[in-house]
Design a protein around this motif. Structure first.
Motif, PDB file in Angstrom:
ATOM      1  N   ASP A  35       0.821  -1.203   0.000  1.00  0.00           N
ATOM      2  CA  ASP A  35       0.000   0.000   0.000  1.00  0.00           C
ATOM      3  C   ASP A  35       0.866   1.268   0.000  1.00  0.00           C
ATOM      4  O   ASP A  35       1.644   1.491   0.939  1.00  0.00           O
ATOM      5  N   PRO A  36       0.734   2.133  -1.017  1.00  0.00           N
ATOM      6  CA  PRO A  36       1.527   3.372  -1.042  1.00  0.00           C
ATOM      7  C   PRO A  36       1.356   4.208   0.232  1.00  0.00           C
ATOM      8  O   PRO A  36       2.286   4.885   0.662  1.00  0.00           O
ATOM      9  N   GLU A  37       0.175   4.124   0.870  1.00  0.00           N
ATOM     10  CA  GLU A  37      -0.045   4.923   2.090  1.00  0.00           C
ATOM     11  C   GLU A  37       0.707   4.356   3.302  1.00  0.00           C
ATOM     12  O   GLU A  37       0.748   4.991   4.353  1.00  0.00           O
ATOM     13  N   GLU A  57       2.127   3.248  -8.706  1.00  0.00           N
ATOM     14  CA  GLU A  57       1.981   2.751  -7.328  1.00  0.00           C
ATOM     15  C   GLU A  57       3.308   2.694  -6.570  1.00  0.00           C
ATOM     16  O   GLU A  57       3.345   2.292  -5.417  1.00  0.00           O
ATOM     17  N   PHE A  58       4.397   3.066  -7.249  1.00  0.00           N
ATOM     18  CA  PHE A  58       5.724   2.983  -6.622  1.00  0.00           C
ATOM     19  C   PHE A  58       6.069   4.306  -5.921  1.00  0.00           C
ATOM     20  O   PHE A  58       6.536   5.261  -6.546  1.00  0.00           O
ATOM     21  N   VAL A  59       5.814   4.354  -4.625  1.00  0.00           N
ATOM     22  CA  VAL A  59       6.152   5.532  -3.807  1.00  0.00           C
ATOM     23  C   VAL A  59       7.404   5.176  -3.016  1.00  0.00           C
ATOM     24  O   VAL A  59       7.462   4.110  -2.389  1.00  0.00           O
ATOM     25  N   THR A  60       8.400   6.052  -3.064  1.00  0.00           N
ATOM     26  CA  THR A  60       9.670   5.767  -2.372  1.00  0.00           C
ATOM     27  C   THR A  60      10.038   6.902  -1.433  1.00  0.00           C
ATOM     28  O   THR A  60       9.980   8.070  -1.820  1.00  0.00           O
ATOM     29  N   HIS A  61      10.403   6.554  -0.209  1.00  0.00           N
ATOM     30  CA  HIS A  61      11.016   7.507   0.723  1.00  0.00           C
ATOM     31  C   HIS A  61      12.397   6.959   1.106  1.00  0.00           C
ATOM     32  O   HIS A  61      12.520   5.770   1.409  1.00  0.00           O
ATOM     33  N   GLY A  67      20.150   6.430  12.525  1.00  0.00           N
ATOM     34  CA  GLY A  67      21.461   6.526  11.875  1.00  0.00           C
ATOM     35  C   GLY A  67      21.650   5.573  10.704  1.00  0.00           C
ATOM     36  O   GLY A  67      22.653   5.666  10.000  1.00  0.00           O
ATOM     37  N   LYS A  68      20.707   4.675  10.479  1.00  0.00           N
ATOM     38  CA  LYS A  68      20.871   3.709   9.381  1.00  0.00           C
ATOM     39  C   LYS A  68      20.067   4.185   8.165  1.00  0.00           C
ATOM     40  O   LYS A  68      18.889   4.506   8.280  1.00  0.00           O
ATOM     41  N   ARG A  69      20.728   4.202   7.006  1.00  0.00           N
ATOM     42  CA  ARG A  69      20.029   4.666   5.791  1.00  0.00           C
ATOM     43  C   ARG A  69      19.089   3.579   5.288  1.00  0.00           C
ATOM     44  O   ARG A  69      19.482   2.419   5.146  1.00  0.00           O
ATOM     45  N   LEU A  70      17.837   3.951   5.048  1.00  0.00           N
ATOM     46  CA  LEU A  70      16.833   2.980   4.596  1.00  0.00           C
ATOM     47  C   LEU A  70      16.052   3.541   3.417  1.00  0.00           C
ATOM     48  O   LEU A  70      15.739   4.736   3.372  1.00  0.00           O
ATOM     49  N   THR A  71      15.704   2.657   2.488  1.00  0.00           N
ATOM     50  CA  THR A  71      14.814   3.000   1.386  1.00  0.00           C
ATOM     51  C   THR A  71      13.518   2.228   1.604  1.00  0.00           C
ATOM     52  O   THR A  71      13.555   1.025   1.865  1.00  0.00           O
ATOM     53  N   VAL A  72      12.378   2.921   1.534  1.00  0.00           N
ATOM     54  CA  VAL A  72      11.069   2.261   1.661  1.00  0.00           C
ATOM     55  C   VAL A  72      10.325   2.465   0.354  1.00  0.00           C
ATOM     56  O   VAL A  72      10.232   3.602  -0.140  1.00  0.00           O
ATOM     57  N   ILE A  73       9.800   1.390  -0.217  1.00  0.00           N
ATOM     58  CA  ILE A  73       9.137   1.483  -1.527  1.00  0.00           C
ATOM     59  C   ILE A  73       7.798   0.749  -1.474  1.00  0.00           C
ATOM     60  O   ILE A  73       7.723  -0.366  -0.955  1.00  0.00           O
ATOM     61  N   SER A  74       6.758   1.349  -2.047  1.00  0.00           N
ATOM     62  CA  SER A  74       5.499   0.607  -2.197  1.00  0.00           C
ATOM     63  C   SER A  74       5.443  -0.013  -3.587  1.00  0.00           C
ATOM     64  O   SER A  74       6.025   0.510  -4.550  1.00  0.00           O
ATOM     65  N   THR A  75       4.723  -1.130  -3.662  1.00  0.00           N
ATOM     66  CA  THR A  75       4.717  -1.908  -4.914  1.00  0.00           C
ATOM     67  C   THR A  75       3.340  -2.038  -5.538  1.00  0.00           C
ATOM     68  O   THR A  75       3.232  -2.537  -6.653  1.00  0.00           O
ATOM     69  N   GLY A  76       2.266  -1.671  -4.797  1.00  0.00           N
ATOM     70  CA  GLY A  76       0.948  -2.070  -5.276  1.00  0.00           C
ATOM     71  C   GLY A  76       0.778  -3.567  -5.045  1.00  0.00           C
ATOM     72  O   GLY A  76       1.555  -4.186  -4.304  1.00  0.00           O
ATOM     73  N   MET A  77      -0.234  -4.149  -5.711  1.00  0.00           N
ATOM     74  CA  MET A  77      -0.590  -5.545  -5.436  1.00  0.00           C
ATOM     75  C   MET A  77      -0.209  -6.482  -6.578  1.00  0.00           C
ATOM     76  O   MET A  77      -0.354  -6.124  -7.737  1.00  0.00           O
TER      77      MET A  77
END
Ligand code: R1P
Ligand code: URA
Length: 290
Positions: A35-37, A57-61, A67-77
Protein backbone atom coordinates in the motif's frame (compact mmCIF):
# COMPACT_ATOMS: atom_id res chain seq x y z
CA UNK A 1 27.03 -6.48 -24.96
CA UNK A 2 25.23 -3.31 -23.78
CA UNK A 3 21.58 -3.86 -22.86
CA UNK A 4 19.41 -2.09 -25.50
CA UNK A 5 17.33 0.99 -24.64
CA UNK A 6 14.09 -0.93 -25.20
CA UNK A 7 15.03 -3.53 -22.56
CA UNK A 8 16.50 -1.39 -19.79
CA UNK A 9 14.40 1.75 -20.14
CA UNK A 10 15.73 4.91 -18.49
CA UNK A 11 13.82 8.15 -18.05
CA UNK A 12 15.26 11.46 -19.29
CA UNK A 13 16.69 12.19 -15.84
CA UNK A 14 18.55 8.87 -15.87
CA UNK A 15 16.16 7.14 -13.48
CA UNK A 16 14.84 3.63 -14.11
CA UNK A 17 11.51 3.44 -15.99
CA UNK A 18 8.85 2.51 -13.38
CA UNK A 19 10.52 3.03 -9.99
CA UNK A 20 11.78 6.47 -11.12
CA UNK A 21 14.91 6.00 -8.98
CA UNK A 22 18.65 6.42 -9.56
CA UNK A 23 21.30 4.18 -7.95
CA UNK A 24 21.96 6.69 -5.15
CA UNK A 25 18.40 6.19 -3.85
CA UNK A 26 19.06 2.55 -2.96
CA UNK A 27 20.21 1.56 0.54
CA UNK A 28 21.61 -1.93 1.34
CA UNK A 29 18.37 -2.75 3.14
CA UNK A 30 15.05 -1.99 1.49
CA UNK A 31 11.63 -2.20 3.13
CA UNK A 32 8.79 -2.85 0.69
CA UNK A 33 5.04 -2.56 1.25
CA UNK A 34 2.01 -3.06 -0.96
CA UNK A 35 0.00 0.00 0.00
CA UNK A 36 1.53 3.37 -1.04
CA UNK A 37 -0.04 4.92 2.09
CA UNK A 38 2.04 2.58 4.24
CA UNK A 39 5.28 4.28 3.09
CA UNK A 40 4.79 7.42 5.24
CA UNK A 41 3.68 5.20 8.13
CA UNK A 42 7.22 3.84 8.05
CA UNK A 43 9.16 7.01 7.20
CA UNK A 44 7.37 8.96 9.98
CA UNK A 45 9.70 7.05 12.33
CA UNK A 46 12.83 8.23 10.46
CA UNK A 47 15.26 10.77 12.00
CA UNK A 48 15.20 12.52 8.62
CA UNK A 49 13.81 11.95 5.12
CA UNK A 50 16.18 12.89 2.32
CA UNK A 51 14.10 11.96 -0.76
CA UNK A 52 10.43 11.36 -1.65
CA UNK A 53 9.61 10.16 -5.16
CA UNK A 54 6.56 8.57 -6.71
CA UNK A 55 5.42 7.14 -10.02
CA UNK A 56 2.25 5.05 -10.39
CA UNK A 57 1.98 2.75 -7.33
CA UNK A 58 5.72 2.98 -6.62
CA UNK A 59 6.15 5.53 -3.81
CA UNK A 60 9.67 5.77 -2.37
CA UNK A 61 11.02 7.51 0.72
CA UNK A 62 14.74 7.44 1.50
CA UNK A 63 15.99 8.47 4.93
CA UNK A 64 17.71 7.54 8.17
CA UNK A 65 16.33 5.46 11.02
CA UNK A 66 18.53 5.62 14.12
CA UNK A 67 21.46 6.53 11.87
CA UNK A 68 20.87 3.71 9.38
CA UNK A 69 20.03 4.67 5.79
CA UNK A 70 16.83 2.98 4.60
CA UNK A 71 14.81 3.00 1.39
CA UNK A 72 11.07 2.26 1.66
CA UNK A 73 9.14 1.48 -1.53
CA UNK A 74 5.50 0.61 -2.20
CA UNK A 75 4.72 -1.91 -4.91
CA UNK A 76 0.95 -2.07 -5.28
CA UNK A 77 -0.59 -5.55 -5.44
CA UNK A 78 0.41 -8.73 -7.23
CA UNK A 79 3.51 -10.53 -8.48
CA UNK A 80 3.40 -8.70 -11.83
CA UNK A 81 4.49 -5.62 -9.88
CA UNK A 82 7.12 -7.65 -8.05
CA UNK A 83 8.61 -8.58 -11.44
CA UNK A 84 9.07 -4.84 -12.09
CA UNK A 85 10.30 -4.09 -8.57
CA UNK A 86 12.96 -6.82 -8.37
CA UNK A 87 14.27 -6.37 -11.92
CA UNK A 88 14.54 -2.59 -11.58
CA UNK A 89 16.02 -2.70 -8.05
CA UNK A 90 18.61 -5.20 -9.27
CA UNK A 91 19.37 -3.05 -12.32
CA UNK A 92 19.91 -0.04 -10.04
CA UNK A 93 22.73 -1.84 -8.20
CA UNK A 94 24.04 -4.39 -10.70
CA UNK A 95 23.90 -2.66 -14.09
CA UNK A 96 25.96 0.39 -15.05
CA UNK A 97 23.40 2.83 -16.49
CA UNK A 98 26.09 4.58 -18.61
CA UNK A 99 27.71 1.54 -20.27
CA UNK A 100 24.47 -0.55 -19.94
CA UNK A 101 26.62 -3.53 -18.92
CA UNK A 102 25.95 -5.82 -15.95
CA UNK A 103 28.56 -5.94 -13.20
CA UNK A 104 30.92 -8.92 -13.40
CA UNK A 105 29.73 -11.85 -11.26
CA UNK A 106 32.35 -11.33 -8.54
CA UNK A 107 31.24 -7.70 -8.07
CA UNK A 108 27.46 -8.35 -7.89
CA UNK A 109 25.68 -6.54 -5.06
CA UNK A 110 23.22 -8.45 -2.90
CA UNK A 111 20.42 -6.38 -1.36
CA UNK A 112 18.41 -7.18 1.78
CA UNK A 113 14.74 -6.83 0.91
CA UNK A 114 12.07 -6.97 3.61
CA UNK A 115 8.37 -7.15 2.63
CA UNK A 116 6.02 -5.79 5.31
CA UNK A 117 2.53 -6.76 4.20
CA UNK A 118 -0.94 -7.88 5.26
CA UNK A 119 -2.21 -11.42 4.93
CA UNK A 120 -5.07 -13.78 5.75
CA UNK A 121 -4.40 -16.89 7.87
CA UNK A 122 -5.58 -20.25 6.57
CA UNK A 123 -5.25 -22.27 9.76
CA UNK A 124 -7.56 -21.76 12.77
CA UNK A 125 -4.62 -21.74 15.23
CA UNK A 126 -3.02 -18.62 13.68
CA UNK A 127 -4.88 -15.74 15.33
CA UNK A 128 -5.70 -12.43 13.71
CA UNK A 129 -3.34 -9.83 15.14
CA UNK A 130 -0.34 -12.17 14.96
CA UNK A 131 2.80 -11.61 12.89
CA UNK A 132 4.00 -14.34 10.56
CA UNK A 133 7.38 -14.72 8.87
CA UNK A 134 7.33 -16.75 5.67
CA UNK A 135 9.71 -19.71 5.35
CA UNK A 136 8.48 -20.94 1.94
CA UNK A 137 6.42 -19.06 -0.61
CA UNK A 138 4.17 -21.20 -2.84
CA UNK A 139 3.22 -19.34 -6.01
CA UNK A 140 -0.12 -20.02 -7.69
CA UNK A 141 0.54 -17.15 -10.09
CA UNK A 142 2.08 -17.50 -13.56
CA UNK A 143 5.28 -15.43 -13.08
CA UNK A 144 7.60 -18.44 -12.95
CA UNK A 145 6.28 -19.75 -16.27
CA UNK A 146 8.67 -17.16 -17.72
CA UNK A 147 11.89 -17.74 -15.76
CA UNK A 148 14.12 -20.81 -15.32
CA UNK A 149 13.75 -20.99 -11.52
CA UNK A 150 15.77 -23.79 -9.95
CA UNK A 151 13.88 -25.41 -7.05
CA UNK A 152 15.21 -27.92 -4.51
CA UNK A 153 13.84 -31.49 -4.40
CA UNK A 154 11.67 -30.59 -1.40
CA UNK A 155 10.31 -27.48 -3.11
CA UNK A 156 9.36 -29.45 -6.24
CA UNK A 157 7.68 -32.15 -4.12
CA UNK A 158 5.67 -29.63 -2.10
CA UNK A 159 4.58 -27.79 -5.24
CA UNK A 160 3.63 -31.04 -6.97
CA UNK A 161 1.67 -32.08 -3.87
CA UNK A 162 -0.26 -28.78 -3.92
CA UNK A 163 -0.99 -29.26 -7.61
CA UNK A 164 -2.32 -32.79 -7.00
CA UNK A 165 -4.38 -31.84 -3.94
CA UNK A 166 -6.11 -29.04 -5.83
CA UNK A 167 -6.06 -30.80 -9.21
CA UNK A 168 -4.60 -27.66 -10.73
CA UNK A 169 -3.84 -27.74 -14.47
CA UNK A 170 -0.31 -26.43 -13.77
CA UNK A 171 2.39 -26.92 -11.12
CA UNK A 172 2.78 -24.02 -8.67
CA UNK A 173 6.31 -23.03 -7.68
CA UNK A 174 7.78 -23.21 -4.19
CA UNK A 175 10.76 -21.21 -2.90
CA UNK A 176 12.39 -20.87 0.53
CA UNK A 177 13.31 -17.33 1.51
CA UNK A 178 16.40 -16.04 3.30
CA UNK A 179 17.16 -18.06 6.48
CA UNK A 180 19.38 -15.22 7.67
CA UNK A 181 16.70 -12.53 7.48
CA UNK A 182 14.00 -14.86 8.83
CA UNK A 183 16.09 -15.45 11.94
CA UNK A 184 17.06 -11.79 12.35
CA UNK A 185 13.67 -10.20 11.75
CA UNK A 186 11.18 -12.97 12.47
CA UNK A 187 12.19 -13.93 16.03
CA UNK A 188 9.07 -14.77 18.05
CA UNK A 189 6.77 -14.63 15.01
CA UNK A 190 4.71 -17.54 13.68
CA UNK A 191 6.86 -19.28 11.04
CA UNK A 192 4.72 -20.19 8.05
CA UNK A 193 4.47 -21.18 4.42
CA UNK A 194 2.66 -18.58 2.39
CA UNK A 195 0.40 -19.15 -0.60
CA UNK A 196 0.80 -16.36 -3.11
CA UNK A 197 -2.38 -16.01 -5.17
CA UNK A 198 -3.07 -14.23 -8.46
CA UNK A 199 -6.09 -12.47 -6.93
CA UNK A 200 -7.88 -11.66 -3.67
CA UNK A 201 -11.31 -13.23 -4.30
CA UNK A 202 -11.62 -16.46 -6.35
CA UNK A 203 -7.91 -17.40 -6.09
CA UNK A 204 -8.20 -17.11 -2.27
CA UNK A 205 -11.55 -18.94 -2.17
CA UNK A 206 -13.71 -15.86 -1.47
CA UNK A 207 -17.29 -16.02 -2.74
CA UNK A 208 -19.31 -12.84 -3.22
CA UNK A 209 -21.56 -13.27 -6.28
CA UNK A 210 -19.41 -15.64 -8.35
CA UNK A 211 -19.20 -19.39 -7.87
CA UNK A 212 -15.74 -20.93 -7.76
CA UNK A 213 -14.31 -23.64 -9.96
CA UNK A 214 -12.73 -25.10 -6.81
CA UNK A 215 -15.47 -24.71 -4.16
CA UNK A 216 -13.51 -26.51 -1.40
CA UNK A 217 -10.24 -24.66 -2.12
CA UNK A 218 -9.79 -23.33 1.44
CA UNK A 219 -10.37 -26.75 3.02
CA UNK A 220 -7.98 -28.41 0.57
CA UNK A 221 -5.26 -25.88 1.32
CA UNK A 222 -5.91 -26.11 5.07
CA UNK A 223 -5.62 -29.88 5.06
CA UNK A 224 -2.57 -30.09 2.79
CA UNK A 225 0.43 -31.68 4.50
CA UNK A 226 3.82 -32.77 3.21
CA UNK A 227 6.09 -34.89 5.40
CA UNK A 228 9.86 -34.89 4.93
CA UNK A 229 13.02 -35.30 7.05
CA UNK A 230 12.61 -31.60 7.92
CA UNK A 231 9.21 -32.30 9.50
CA UNK A 232 5.64 -31.49 8.59
CA UNK A 233 4.96 -28.83 5.97
CA UNK A 234 1.61 -27.04 6.00
CA UNK A 235 0.30 -23.95 4.27
CA UNK A 236 -0.44 -21.12 6.68
CA UNK A 237 -1.58 -17.94 4.95
CA UNK A 238 -2.74 -16.23 1.77
CA UNK A 239 -1.44 -13.07 0.13
CA UNK A 240 -0.40 -11.88 -3.32
CA UNK A 241 3.37 -11.24 -3.64
CA UNK A 242 5.69 -13.34 -1.42
CA UNK A 243 6.50 -16.27 -3.76
CA UNK A 244 7.36 -13.84 -6.56
CA UNK A 245 9.79 -12.01 -4.23
CA UNK A 246 11.41 -15.25 -3.10
CA UNK A 247 11.80 -16.68 -6.60
CA UNK A 248 13.22 -13.53 -8.21
CA UNK A 249 15.35 -12.86 -5.10
CA UNK A 250 16.94 -16.30 -5.43
CA UNK A 251 17.60 -15.91 -9.16
CA UNK A 252 19.06 -12.41 -8.83
CA UNK A 253 21.05 -13.17 -5.67
CA UNK A 254 19.26 -10.96 -3.11
CA UNK A 255 18.27 -11.85 0.48
CA UNK A 256 14.50 -11.57 0.84
CA UNK A 257 12.05 -12.08 3.67
CA UNK A 258 8.29 -11.60 3.89
CA UNK A 259 6.73 -10.40 7.16
CA UNK A 260 2.95 -10.65 7.36
CA UNK A 261 0.48 -8.86 9.62
CA UNK A 262 -2.39 -11.34 9.94
CA UNK A 263 -5.54 -9.26 9.51
CA UNK A 264 -8.03 -12.03 8.56
CA UNK A 265 -8.57 -15.66 9.46
CA UNK A 266 -10.23 -17.61 6.66
CA UNK A 267 -10.89 -20.64 8.85
CA UNK A 268 -12.81 -18.73 11.50
CA UNK A 269 -14.22 -16.02 9.20
CA UNK A 270 -12.84 -13.16 11.33
CA UNK A 271 -11.34 -9.85 10.16
CA UNK A 272 -9.28 -7.71 12.53
CA UNK A 273 -11.07 -4.62 13.83
CA UNK A 274 -7.63 -3.22 14.65
CA UNK A 275 -5.85 -4.05 11.36
CA UNK A 276 -4.00 -0.70 11.34
CA UNK A 277 -2.61 -1.39 14.80
CA UNK A 278 -1.46 -4.88 13.76
CA UNK A 279 0.37 -3.37 10.78
CA UNK A 280 1.86 -0.54 12.86
CA UNK A 281 3.17 -3.04 15.43
CA UNK A 282 4.81 -5.02 12.62
CA UNK A 283 6.39 -1.83 11.24
CA UNK A 284 7.82 -0.94 14.66
CA UNK A 285 9.12 -4.49 15.18
CA UNK A 286 10.76 -4.45 11.74
CA UNK A 287 12.46 -1.08 12.31
CA UNK A 288 13.70 -2.15 15.75
CA UNK A 289 15.33 -5.27 14.31
CA UNK A 290 16.60 -4.09 10.96
C1 R1P B 1 -4.66 -7.42 -0.74
O1 R1P B 1 -5.51 -6.72 0.10
C2 R1P B 1 -3.22 -6.94 -0.62
O2 R1P B 1 -2.80 -7.07 0.75
C3 R1P B 1 -1.65 -7.91 0.85
C4 R1P B 1 -1.74 -8.77 -0.39
O3 R1P B 1 -0.53 -9.40 -0.68
C5 R1P B 1 -2.26 -7.81 -1.43
O4 R1P B 1 -1.25 -7.02 -1.96
O5 R1P B 1 -0.42 -7.25 0.98
P1 R1P B 1 -0.19 -5.66 1.18
O6 R1P B 1 -0.97 -5.28 2.39
O7 R1P B 1 1.26 -5.47 1.37
O8 R1P B 1 -0.69 -4.99 -0.08
N1 URA C 1 -4.27 -9.89 1.94
C1 URA C 1 -4.67 -10.95 1.19
O1 URA C 1 -4.19 -11.13 0.08
N2 URA C 1 -5.57 -11.78 1.71
C2 URA C 1 -6.15 -11.59 2.90
O2 URA C 1 -7.02 -12.37 3.31
C3 URA C 1 -5.74 -10.47 3.69
C4 URA C 1 -4.78 -9.64 3.16
Amino acid sequence: MPIPESELILNRDGSVYHLNLVPDHISDTIITVGDPERVPLISQHFDSIETQIHKREFVTHVGYYQGKRLTVISTGMGTDNIDILLNELDALVNIDFVTREARPLEERISLRIVRVGTSGALQPDIPIGSHLVTEHGVGLDSLMQFYPLVETGLEVEVATGVQQALQLPYRPYCVRGSDLLREQLGAGMVVGNTLTCPGFYGPQGRVLRLDLRLPDLIQQFQQFRYHSAEGEFRLTNFEMETAGYYALGRMLGHEVVSLNAIVANRATGEFATNAEEVVNDLIQKTLDRI
